[in-house]
Structure formats: structure tokens, C-alpha cells
Design a protein around this motif. Structure first.
Motif, PDB file in Angstrom:
ATOM      1  N   ASP A  26       0.821  -1.222   0.000  1.00 35.84           N
ATOM      2  CA  ASP A  26       0.000   0.000   0.000  1.00 35.84           C
ATOM      3  C   ASP A  26       0.850   1.266   0.000  1.00 35.84           C
ATOM      4  O   ASP A  26       0.326   2.361  -0.040  1.00 35.84           O
ATOM      5  N   TYR A  27       2.179   1.103   0.007  1.00 38.06           N
ATOM      6  CA  TYR A  27       3.007   2.314  -0.017  1.00 38.06           C
ATOM      7  C   TYR A  27       3.114   2.885  -1.443  1.00 38.06           C
ATOM      8  O   TYR A  27       3.609   3.982  -1.637  1.00 38.06           O
ATOM      9  N   ILE A  28       2.641   2.101  -2.433  1.00 37.88           N
ATOM     10  CA  ILE A  28       2.511   2.641  -3.794  1.00 37.88           C
ATOM     11  C   ILE A  28       0.999   2.678  -4.059  1.00 37.88           C
ATOM     12  O   ILE A  28       0.363   1.627  -4.229  1.00 37.88           O
ATOM     13  N   LYS A  33      -4.654  -0.547  -4.865  1.00 37.68           N
ATOM     14  CA  LYS A  33      -5.999  -0.751  -5.442  1.00 37.68           C
ATOM     15  C   LYS A  33      -6.200  -2.157  -6.001  1.00 37.68           C
ATOM     16  O   LYS A  33      -7.299  -2.506  -6.417  1.00 37.68           O
ATOM     17  N   VAL A  34      -5.120  -2.941  -6.060  1.00 43.10           N
ATOM     18  CA  VAL A  34      -5.221  -4.255  -6.712  1.00 43.10           C
ATOM     19  C   VAL A  34      -5.995  -5.235  -5.832  1.00 43.10           C
ATOM     20  O   VAL A  34      -5.777  -5.294  -4.615  1.00 43.10           O
ATOM     21  N   ASP A  35      -6.902  -5.994  -6.439  1.00 47.43           N
ATOM     22  CA  ASP A  35      -7.694  -6.991  -5.712  1.00 47.43           C
ATOM     23  C   ASP A  35      -6.776  -8.137  -5.267  1.00 47.43           C
ATOM     24  O   ASP A  35      -6.175  -8.816  -6.105  1.00 47.43           O
ATOM     25  N   PRO A  36      -6.660  -8.364  -3.942  1.00 48.60           N
ATOM     26  CA  PRO A  36      -5.746  -9.412  -3.485  1.00 48.60           C
ATOM     27  C   PRO A  36      -6.228 -10.827  -3.799  1.00 48.60           C
ATOM     28  O   PRO A  36      -5.454 -11.779  -3.728  1.00 48.60           O
ATOM     29  N   GLN A 162       5.355   9.915  -7.322  1.00 48.46           N
ATOM     30  CA  GLN A 162       4.791  10.861  -6.354  1.00 48.46           C
ATOM     31  C   GLN A 162       5.043  10.465  -4.898  1.00 48.46           C
ATOM     32  O   GLN A 162       4.976  11.291  -4.013  1.00 48.46           O
ATOM     33  N   THR A 163       5.326   9.194  -4.660  1.00 48.57           N
ATOM     34  CA  THR A 163       5.387   8.736  -3.265  1.00 48.57           C
ATOM     35  C   THR A 163       6.682   8.003  -2.915  1.00 48.57           C
ATOM     36  O   THR A 163       6.844   7.568  -1.778  1.00 48.57           O
ATOM     37  N   GLY A 281      -1.152 -10.510  -2.418  1.00 46.58           N
ATOM     38  CA  GLY A 281      -0.948 -10.363  -0.973  1.00 46.58           C
ATOM     39  C   GLY A 281       0.502 -10.691  -0.593  1.00 46.58           C
ATOM     40  O   GLY A 281       1.011 -11.745  -0.966  1.00 46.58           O
ATOM     41  N   LEU A 282       1.135  -9.813   0.154  1.00 50.18           N
ATOM     42  CA  LEU A 282       2.552  -9.980   0.495  1.00 50.18           C
ATOM     43  C   LEU A 282       2.735 -10.423   1.941  1.00 50.18           C
ATOM     44  O   LEU A 282       1.908 -10.136   2.804  1.00 50.18           O
ATOM     45  N   ASN A 283       3.858 -11.088   2.201  1.00 49.10           N
ATOM     46  CA  ASN A 283       4.225 -11.407   3.586  1.00 49.10           C
ATOM     47  C   ASN A 283       4.982 -10.221   4.204  1.00 49.10           C
ATOM     48  O   ASN A 283       5.128  -9.174   3.570  1.00 49.10           O
ATOM     49  N   LYS A 284       5.494 -10.422   5.404  1.00 49.26           N
ATOM     50  CA  LYS A 284       6.094  -9.289   6.134  1.00 49.26           C
ATOM     51  C   LYS A 284       7.333  -8.690   5.458  1.00 49.26           C
ATOM     52  O   LYS A 284       7.633  -7.522   5.629  1.00 49.26           O
TER      53      LYS A 284
END
Ligand code: GLN
Length: 309
Positions: A26-28, A33-36, A162-163, A281-284
Motif C-alpha cells: 500500500d506504499y505505492i 488498489k489491486v484486488d488481493p 509521487q510517493t 498479498g505480500l508477507n512481512k
């Protein structure tokens, strides 16, 4: 060879009840917005057979997997002298970590952490305007995959421009140590666009097939790198391709692999096949949670491993 389609189907069945595990990057903002709840996987064997399952044809943001292609281009341009600019050791820290960079005087640990990849992009830019360097990478990836429909997602590149504060910090740091030859905003422009390459699992597995086949793509007949260079790129993926999760990936999967925060993982079974898997979905540590699980299942069910059977 085992019935690969049956194995892929069985993996899909076993993954489906877990779909949605992990957390999208979510830092980009564009990736947030991507459906996990998506999962795809593709295998291309060195004898030219293609196997797919699930969302294997949906294009996703390959993010750091692009670092493998940019590294291949950079080695083609400057050869082994690349290693004056970047190391070859696992970092043991996060992909966007800055601490090591100060300790090691602006020479990033390896080409797959962000700092290392930014330095590699700087190398590829020599003699080019940023736009040309991006064009060169896009042409290269299309040539590797034999697929002119591959594109760069400008929205993702813009979102990161931008981020991407941490990458701005990393690049400035390296510029201060004279390990970047070009202006920071130019280098990052190239880096963010390479990360925004949009590819499906099948396109990715096709593009990386040369790494499973001694440097040449058996489907197109293109000779890309020497067998020795292919081996070495695989060695780097094995030791550094999953950041501080690289040891765990080697332990569970046992194949060279490169992850990206878009949820993709590209992996190589040398002499056998290239593999791409995607689940957002990502891990830690920022690697695809179910992607790694699926690859572990694949390795167990096929017996593929670089460490013996
Ligand atoms: N691990 C990744 O995929 C990181 C790539 C991402 N573009 C970044 O720079 O943060």
C-alpha cells in the motif's frame, strides 16, 4: 516428466481456500488498489511447452522482478566491471533499507535491493536520454518474451514517482558518494518505469526462459547471454532475490527466484523450466505470500531443486 498441468491444477485447488492471504503493497497507491483475491501461475519448459493455471494471463506490475532484466542489460553493456558499482552479497535487510548504504560508502550490497537496482539503471542509462533507456528495456523484454504487446503502466510509474520518498533518499545518498552518474530524478524516472512493467505470468515465464536454458531462449532461438552469465544471474537470484527472505525461500523452494511487491515471483529450475506465479498479498518482508507457498508445492510435487532430489 510429471504431468505438469495436473500438478498446476492441484496447486490451484490447494491455494484457492487461502486466496486473499497477505497484504497488498500500500506504499505505492496504485498497487494498493489491486484486488488481493487473485492467483495465477505459468510454467514454460525448455522444450517449449507452456502450462498455465488461474489468472496466468492477467498482466500485473512486475516491480522488482524487472531488476533481473535490467541487470542482464547492464552486464551486457559493461560486463564484470558492473561489480565496482554494486556488490553481490545478500543484504539481510529490507529491500528499501538505507542503513547499509551509509556503512558501505554508497556501494549497495547487491543488484536486487532498491539501491543496487537504482545503480544498475544508472549504468544502463550511459549515453542515453532517460526515455531511451526505458525504451531499450521495454524492447529487450518484448524480444525476450517474443511478445510486442508488453507495456509499461504509466499510472503505476507516476504513482511511485509521487510517493517514492525512500528511493529518492537512496538515490541522493549514492549520488553523494558518486555512485550515480546521472541526475537523481532522471535515474529514478527510469527505475520507476522499469518497475511499472506490466506482464502476465505467462509473459514473464517466457521472458525469463533463457535463464533456465543456458542463456538462450529455445522458443525463439535467441541467444541472450552466455551459459556462464545465466548461471551467475541465477546465483544472484538464489542468494539475494527475496531480500531478507532469501534464505527462507531457498530453504522452502530451493530454486533461484526473484520477487516483486506487485505480488509476482519469477523462478528458475535450471535445465528444466522457468516459472512465474502471481498473487498480490505480500508477507512481512514484501514477497508474495501465496506465490511462495505455490512454488513450495511445485518444488515438492515435481522434485525440482538446485540442491538435489
Ligand atoms: N520489492 C519491490 O518490488 C520494490 C520495487 C518498488 N518499485 C520500490 O522501489 O519500492
Amino acid at each position: 516428466m510429471a504431468d505438469l498441468q495436473a500438478i498446476l491444477d492441484s496447486i490451484h485447488t490447494d491455494i484457492l481456500p487461502r486466496i486473499g492471504e497477505g497484504k497488498v503493497a500500500d506504499y505505492i497507491p496504485e498497487l494498493a488498489k489491486v484486488d488481493p483475491r487473485q492467483f495465477g501461475m505459468a510454467i514454460v519448459t525448455v522444450d517449449g511447452k507452456v502450462y498455465r493455471v488461474g489468472d496466468a494471463d492477467i498482466a500485473f506490475s512486475i516491480q522488482s522482478i524487472s531488476k533481473v532484466f535490467m541487470l542482464t542489460l547492464a552486464l551486457g553493456k559493461v560486463g564484470e566491471s558492473l561489480w565496482k558499482r554494486v556488490g553481490r552479497e545478500p543484504s539481510g535487510s529490507a529491500f528499501n533499507s538505507i542503513v547499509q548504504l551509509e556503512h558501505e560508502s554508497g556501494i549497495p550490497r547487491n543488484p536486487f535491493i532498491n539501491a543496487g537496482a537504482i545503480a544498475v539503471s544508472d549504468v544502463v542509462m550511459a549515453g542515453h536520454a532517460p526515455r531511451e533507456a526505458i525504451g531499450e528495456l521495454l524492447r529487450f523484454v518484448r524480444y525476450l518474451a517474443d511478445d510486442e504487446s508488453i507495456t509499461i503502466d504509466d499510472k503505476v510509474a507516476r504513482s511511485e514517482t509521487q510517493t517514492g520518498y525512500r528511493n529518492v533518499a537512496l538515490a541522493n545518498f549514492m549520488r553523494a558518494y558518486r555512485n550515480l552518474d546521472h541526475p537523481v530524478d532522471h535515474v529514478l524516472g527510469v527505475y520507476f518505469h522499469q518497475c511499472a512493467l506490466s506482464m502476465s505470468c505467462e509473459q514473464l515465464a517466457r521472458a525469463g526462459l533463457f535463464l533456465a536454458a543456458r542463456g538462450s531462449n529455445p522458443m525463439t532461438g535467441h541467444s541472450v547471454v552466455s551459459p556462464k552469465r545465466a548461471r551467475r544471474i541465477n546465483a544472484l537470484m538464489l542468494t539475494c532475490g527475496h531480500y531478507d527472505g532469501s534464505g527462507d525461500f531457498a530453504y522452502h523452494v530451493g530454486l533461484p527466484g526473484k520477487s516483486g511487491v506487485g505480488g509476482g515471483i519469477f523462478a528458475v529450475a535450471p535445465g528444466i523450466a522457468s516459472i512465474a506465479v502471481w498473487s498480490p498479498g505480500l508477507n512481512k518482508v514484501g514477497n508474495s505470500q501465496l506465490g511462495a507457498v505455490a512454488l513450495e508445492m511445485l518444488a515438492a510435487r515435481t522434485g525440482w531443486s538446485v540442491f538435489g532430489d
